[in-house]
Design a protein around this motif. Structure first.
Motif, PDB file in Angstrom:
ATOM      1  N   GLN A   1      -1.481   7.665  13.544  1.00 51.99           N
ATOM      2  CA  GLN A   1      -0.245   6.933  13.242  1.00 51.99           C
ATOM      3  C   GLN A   1      -0.553   5.481  12.880  1.00 51.99           C
ATOM      4  OE1 GLN A   1       2.694   8.354  12.937  1.00 51.99           O
ATOM      5  NE2 GLN A   1       1.753  10.297  13.514  1.00 51.99           N
ATOM      6  N   ASP A   2      -1.430   4.894  13.672  1.00 50.57           N
ATOM      7  CA  ASP A   2      -1.774   3.495  13.505  1.00 50.57           C
ATOM      8  C   ASP A   2      -2.367   3.234  12.116  1.00 50.57           C
ATOM      9  OD1 ASP A   2      -2.096   0.881  14.335  1.00 50.57           O
ATOM     10  OD2 ASP A   2      -4.068   1.238  15.201  1.00 50.57           O
ATOM     11  N   LEU A   3      -3.243   4.127  11.681  1.00 47.74           N
ATOM     12  CA  LEU A   3      -3.929   3.927  10.402  1.00 47.74           C
ATOM     13  C   LEU A   3      -3.209   4.607   9.242  1.00 47.74           C
ATOM     14  CD1 LEU A   3      -7.670   4.486  11.446  1.00 47.74           C
ATOM     15  CD2 LEU A   3      -6.440   2.334  11.260  1.00 47.74           C
ATOM     16  N   ASN A   4      -2.140   5.357   9.528  1.00 50.37           N
ATOM     17  CA  ASN A   4      -1.477   6.169   8.502  1.00 50.37           C
ATOM     18  C   ASN A   4      -2.523   7.029   7.786  1.00 50.37           C
ATOM     19  OD1 ASN A   4      -0.123   5.777   5.239  1.00 50.37           O
ATOM     20  ND2 ASN A   4       0.639   7.161   6.776  1.00 50.37           N
ATOM     21  N   TYR A   5      -3.398   7.630   8.577  1.00 51.59           N
ATOM     22  CA  TYR A   5      -4.482   8.439   8.021  1.00 51.59           C
ATOM     23  C   TYR A   5      -4.784   9.522   9.044  1.00 51.59           C
ATOM     24  CZ  TYR A   5      -8.315   8.973   4.684  1.00 51.59           C
ATOM     25  OH  TYR A   5      -9.145   9.425   3.687  1.00 51.59           O
TER      26      TYR A   5
ATOM     27  N   THR B   1     -12.444  16.024  19.745  1.00 51.01           N
ATOM     28  CA  THR B   1     -13.179  15.720  18.509  1.00 51.01           C
ATOM     29  C   THR B   1     -12.221  15.067  17.506  1.00 51.01           C
ATOM     30  OG1 THR B   1     -12.660  17.866  17.556  1.00 51.01           O
ATOM     31  CG2 THR B   1     -14.746  17.702  18.746  1.00 51.01           C
ATOM     32  N   ALA B   2     -12.779  14.498  16.452  1.00 50.75           N
ATOM     33  CA  ALA B   2     -11.962  13.967  15.357  1.00 50.75           C
ATOM     34  C   ALA B   2     -12.770  14.084  14.074  1.00 50.75           C
ATOM     35  CB  ALA B   2     -11.590  12.507  15.601  1.00 50.75           C
TER      36      ALA B   2
ATOM     37  N   ALA C   1     -13.703   6.442   9.323  1.00 53.58           N
ATOM     38  CA  ALA C   1     -14.233   5.350   8.500  1.00 53.58           C
ATOM     39  C   ALA C   1     -13.271   5.019   7.367  1.00 53.58           C
ATOM     40  CB  ALA C   1     -15.599   5.738   7.945  1.00 53.58           C
ATOM     41  N   TRP C   2     -12.783   6.043   6.686  1.00 55.11           N
ATOM     42  CA  TRP C   2     -11.920   5.812   5.523  1.00 55.11           C
ATOM     43  C   TRP C   2     -10.572   5.213   5.930  1.00 55.11           C
ATOM     44  CZ3 TRP C   2     -13.102  11.454   3.585  1.00 55.11           C
ATOM     45  CH2 TRP C   2     -14.429  11.494   3.130  1.00 55.11           C
ATOM     46  N   GLY C   3     -10.047   5.671   7.061  1.00 55.87           N
ATOM     47  CA  GLY C   3      -8.761   5.157   7.537  1.00 55.87           C
ATOM     48  C   GLY C   3      -8.847   3.667   7.867  1.00 55.87           C
ATOM     49  N   TYR C   4      -9.907   3.291   8.589  1.00 52.97           N
ATOM     50  CA  TYR C   4     -10.094   1.870   8.917  1.00 52.97           C
ATOM     51  C   TYR C   4     -10.323   1.051   7.637  1.00 52.97           C
ATOM     52  CZ  TYR C   4     -10.287   2.165  14.039  1.00 52.97           C
ATOM     53  OH  TYR C   4      -9.968   2.305  15.364  1.00 52.97           O
ATOM     54  N   ALA C   5     -11.126   1.605   6.722  1.00 43.87           N
ATOM     55  CA  ALA C   5     -11.435   0.876   5.485  1.00 43.87           C
ATOM     56  C   ALA C   5     -10.164   0.610   4.681  1.00 43.87           C
ATOM     57  CB  ALA C   5     -12.439   1.671   4.650  1.00 43.87           C
ATOM     58  N   ARG C   6      -9.333   1.633   4.565  1.00 42.24           N
ATOM     59  CA  ARG C   6      -8.126   1.512   3.743  1.00 42.24           C
ATOM     60  C   ARG C   6      -7.184   0.454   4.307  1.00 42.24           C
ATOM     61  NH1 ARG C   6      -3.714   4.885   4.651  1.00 42.24           N
ATOM     62  NH2 ARG C   6      -2.123   4.909   3.026  1.00 42.24           N
ATOM     63  N   GLN C   7      -7.005   0.464   5.631  1.00 40.72           N
ATOM     64  CA  GLN C   7      -6.101  -0.516   6.237  1.00 40.72           C
ATOM     65  C   GLN C   7      -6.690  -1.931   6.190  1.00 40.72           C
ATOM     66  OE1 GLN C   7      -3.035  -0.277   7.246  1.00 40.72           O
ATOM     67  NE2 GLN C   7      -2.759   1.939   7.149  1.00 40.72           N
ATOM     68  N   ALA C   8      -8.000  -2.037   6.450  1.00 40.86           N
ATOM     69  CA  ALA C   8      -8.632  -3.362   6.434  1.00 40.86           C
ATOM     70  C   ALA C   8      -8.529  -3.952   5.030  1.00 40.86           C
ATOM     71  CB  ALA C   8     -10.094  -3.247   6.867  1.00 40.86           C
ATOM     72  N   ASP C   9      -8.835  -3.139   4.032  1.00 42.58           N
ATOM     73  CA  ASP C   9      -8.748  -3.572   2.643  1.00 42.58           C
ATOM     74  C   ASP C   9      -7.333  -4.051   2.312  1.00 42.58           C
ATOM     75  OD1 ASP C   9      -9.860  -3.274  -0.341  1.00 42.58           O
ATOM     76  OD2 ASP C   9      -7.841  -2.404  -0.267  1.00 42.58           O
ATOM     77  N   ASP C  10      -6.347  -3.313   2.797  1.00 40.26           N
ATOM     78  CA  ASP C  10      -4.954  -3.667   2.515  1.00 40.26           C
ATOM     79  C   ASP C  10      -4.571  -5.015   3.121  1.00 40.26           C
ATOM     80  OD1 ASP C  10      -2.302  -2.944   1.478  1.00 40.26           O
ATOM     81  OD2 ASP C  10      -1.748  -2.979   3.606  1.00 40.26           O
TER      82      ASP C  10
ATOM     83  N   MET D   1       0.839  -1.200   0.000  1.00 35.64           N
ATOM     84  CA  MET D   1       0.000   0.000   0.000  1.00 35.64           C
ATOM     85  C   MET D   1       0.879   1.258   0.000  1.00 35.64           C
ATOM     86  SD  MET D   1      -2.927   1.101   2.741  1.00 35.64           S
ATOM     87  CE  MET D   1      -1.783   0.804   4.072  1.00 35.64           C
ATOM     88  N   GLN D   2       0.431   2.223  -0.758  1.00 33.08           N
ATOM     89  CA  GLN D   2       1.101   3.507  -0.787  1.00 33.08           C
ATOM     90  C   GLN D   2       0.977   4.178   0.579  1.00 33.08           C
ATOM     91  OE1 GLN D   2      -0.837   5.554  -3.893  1.00 33.08           O
ATOM     92  NE2 GLN D   2       1.011   6.356  -4.806  1.00 33.08           N
ATOM     93  N   LYS D   3       2.115   4.572   1.151  1.00 35.04           N
ATOM     94  CA  LYS D   3       2.050   5.234   2.448  1.00 35.04           C
ATOM     95  C   LYS D   3       1.689   6.696   2.232  1.00 35.04           C
ATOM     96  CE  LYS D   3       5.077   5.890   6.447  1.00 35.04           C
ATOM     97  NZ  LYS D   3       4.120   5.764   7.537  1.00 35.04           N
ATOM     98  N   TYR D   4       0.840   7.227   3.092  1.00 36.59           N
ATOM     99  CA  TYR D   4       0.544   8.652   3.037  1.00 36.59           C
ATOM    100  C   TYR D   4       1.618   9.382   3.846  1.00 36.59           C
ATOM    101  CZ  TYR D   4      -4.118   7.542   1.195  1.00 36.59           C
ATOM    102  OH  TYR D   4      -5.168   7.100   0.431  1.00 36.59           O
ATOM    103  N   SER D   5       2.416  10.219   3.170  1.00 31.47           N
ATOM    104  CA  SER D   5       3.471  10.941   3.859  1.00 31.47           C
ATOM    105  C   SER D   5       3.754  12.224   3.093  1.00 31.47           C
ATOM    106  CB  SER D   5       4.748  10.098   3.931  1.00 31.47           C
ATOM    107  OG  SER D   5       5.277   9.938   2.622  1.00 31.47           O
ATOM    108  N   ILE D   6       4.508  13.092   3.696  1.00 32.30           N
ATOM    109  CA  ILE D   6       4.850  14.370   3.049  1.00 32.30           C
ATOM    110  C   ILE D   6       5.648  14.109   1.762  1.00 32.30           C
ATOM    111  CG2 ILE D   6       6.907  14.652   4.538  1.00 32.30           C
ATOM    112  CD1 ILE D   6       4.810  17.587   3.326  1.00 32.30           C
ATOM    113  N   PHE D   7       6.486  13.042   1.802  1.00 32.99           N
ATOM    114  CA  PHE D   7       7.311  12.763   0.620  1.00 32.99           C
ATOM    115  C   PHE D   7       6.442  12.275  -0.536  1.00 32.99           C
ATOM    116  CE2 PHE D   7       9.857  11.961   4.433  1.00 32.99           C
ATOM    117  CZ  PHE D   7      10.765  13.014   4.282  1.00 32.99           C
ATOM    118  N   ASN D   8       5.488  11.394  -0.228  1.00 36.51           N
ATOM    119  CA  ASN D   8       4.596  10.923  -1.282  1.00 36.51           C
ATOM    120  C   ASN D   8       3.675  12.026  -1.777  1.00 36.51           C
ATOM    121  OD1 ASN D   8       5.162   8.323  -2.149  1.00 36.51           O
ATOM    122  ND2 ASN D   8       4.301   7.413  -0.282  1.00 36.51           N
TER     123      ASN D   8
END
Lengths: 418, 89
Positions: A105-109, A181-182, A188-197, A1-8
């Motif tokens: 950090q955990d979800l990279n999201y 708050t969050a 939802a999207w963060g969990y979905a992306r990691q679960a899918d991966d 999976m593509q990591k979400y980071s400042i470099f990417n």
């Protein structure tokens, strides 16, 4: 999976952000899974994520009638807290607070978790005493709580009505500084992306129309996109719990009710914490975009409509204006509604059922969003190990039979009827 | 705003009423042995139907009578209202 980071981010800027991977796939349902989770909301997605991550169970499908994150995880007022008095609720929610702190950090999201604090206002001496008791109970469970007097509250929210002749003067309040708050969609999207991966199939536009149960054991589900065999099935469908329960010939201590929320037009930063009115049911925070995010009472009658009526909204906002008069100058931007699985003691159910291999996660009332990670974590444990974790042992289905209710607000049954 | 036709007073806005829940729930007979399960069903367990739902309302800011209302929980359409003592098929 593509990591979400400042470099990417920089790298993809050179191709005008056209080459990012899809965050999750759109697979066809397979014939069989180890675990099927019904409901692609926050709790369902989190459950699938923790099943894969903590229990290495990856032959998992999430079955969602609409689109993921389209239900209550996208309709709430994004408040995260663990300011409960009872051990069951306090320890469960505080476990969740830890997961919230690590979530981005955990979800990279970036879920934009913002621990800005929550203040429950008190409007009488009796209420101050009750808050002192609740605060002490929280601290005994390792949860931060600060009892504020009138002057201390005034320093934090000077825009509230501190004049002398108001109907509900502010005596003080109970604050949980670590609450906040969050960004709800990102959860939802963060969990979905990691679960899918990790191999979870996220199957959208797929409605459950029946269950295949024989000899007291679940064998699979019937859906609008065909039959799916499953060793275990978990229900995570919030306001639709009773509809699925009927197909299972179960009657649950749950009623489905409508809760509205609304946002004002965006304004400059004015409120940097979450505040609740103590003489009624109203809560408010300010989003990063500047909108005042507000909510309060249920509409008060059984409903699956996902849209509300004006009398309740008017009632709720009247409380808001009593607490913070400047709100009367704001224009309303949006209102919306979601359907709540209201349990009979105001606390949730995460448990096994009388059907072997069928697990139940429901009864979140107005408080489902903040519970997303802890609910997913404990539900995954309950499914994977076929036994409840000590954190959700109190959230049993048979507590209504044995009398071990978790009646946080002291209102008894039918908490929504005031 | 819902408009509810009180069988005693006529059409009135919803804010005059308070809600009383599922009208099909029956209290177990007095002085009769009942199981815990029957008591549970009366106190806690609800079908919470999607669609046509028979429910109790009280005309609290009007005649104060309890009434039965047949309403769709998905569309909020009100089909018919009844006096509390009327048996509804």
């Amino acid at each position: 999976m593509q990591k979400y980071s400042i470099f990417n981010l920089v790298k993809n800027a050179f191709s005008n952000h056209q080459n990012w991977d899809l965050a999750w796939k759109d697979p066809e349902p397979k014939e069989e899974y180890d675990v099927v989770i019904i409901g692609g909301g926050g709790h369902g997605l989190a459950t699938a994520y923790y099943l894969a991550k903590e229990h290495k169970i990856t032959k998992v499908a999430i079955i969602e009638k609409g689109w993921i994150g389209g239900g209550n995880v996208g309709r709430n007022t994004t408040i995260i807290r663990s300011n409960y008095m009872y051990d069951e609720n306090g320890l469960f929610s505080e476990f969740g607070m830890d997961l919230w702190r690590k979530m981005s950090q955990d979800l990279n999201y970036n879920v934009m978790f913002s621990p800005r604090g929550i203040i429950n206002l008190a409007h009488s001496d009796a209420q101050m005493n009750a808050y002192a008791r609740r605060g002490n109970s929280m601290r005994l469970n390792g949860i931060d709580a600060v009892l504020l007097n009138r002057e201390q509250v005034k320093e934090i929210i000077p825009m509230a009505d501190f004049s002398e002749n108001v109907r509900f003067p502010i005596f003080g309040g109970l604050m949980q500084p670590s609450a906040g708050t969050a960004r709800h969609d990102a959860v939802a999207w963060g969990y979905a992306r990691q679960a899918d991966d990790m191999g979870v199939d996220i199957i959208q536009n797929c409605e459950v129309i029946g269950f295949d149960v024989s000899a007291g054991k679940i064998n699979g589900i019937r859906t609008s996109r065909g039959n799916i065999k499953a060793k275990k099935v978990g229900l995570c469908v919030a306001g639709s719990t009773n509809i699925l329960a009927e197909k299972l010939n179960m009657t649950l201590p749950i009623e489905t009710h409508l809760l509205q929320a609304c946002v004002s037009e965006p304004v400059k930063p004015v409120l940097d914490s979450v505040v609740t009115f103590g003489a009624g049911h109203f809560y408010i925070s300010q989003s990063d975009k500047g909108e005042m995010v507000m909510g309060g009472d249920l509409d008060g009658y059984n409903s699956y409509a996902q849209r509300g009526n004006l009398p309740t909204l008017q009632h709720v906002l009247t409380e808001g204006i009593a607490m913070m008069p400047f709100l009367s100058k704001l224009k309303m931007l949006r209102t919306w509604g979601g359907i709540m699985d209201m349990s009979m003691d105001g606390s949730p159910i995460i448990d096994k059922t009388h059907i072997d291999g069928l697990y139940l996660n429901c009864g979140w009332c107005y408080g489902g969003f903040k519970a997303t990670p802890a609910s997913g974590w404990t539900f995954a444990h309950t499914i994977a190990q076929d036994r409840v974790h000590e954190l959700n042992a109190g959230y049993s289905l048979n507590r209504f039979n044995t009398g071990h209710l978790i009646d946080e607000k002291g209102l008894g049954t039918k908490t929504w009827i005031s | 705003m819902l408009y509810i036709k009180c069988p005693h007073c006529g059409m009135r806005p919803q804010i005059e009423f308070s809600y009383g829940g599922d009208a099909s729930v029956k209290r177990p007979e007095l002085n009769k042995e009942i199981s815990d399960q029957e008591w549970d069903n009366f106190v806690y367990n609800r079908k919470s139907l999607r669609g046509k739902h028979l429910e109790l309302w009280q005309h609290i800011s009007g005649c104060r009578q309890w009434i039965k209302v047949e309403r769709d929980t998905a569309t909020h359409e009100i089909f018919k209202t009844f006096k509390a003592e009327e048996e509804v098929a």
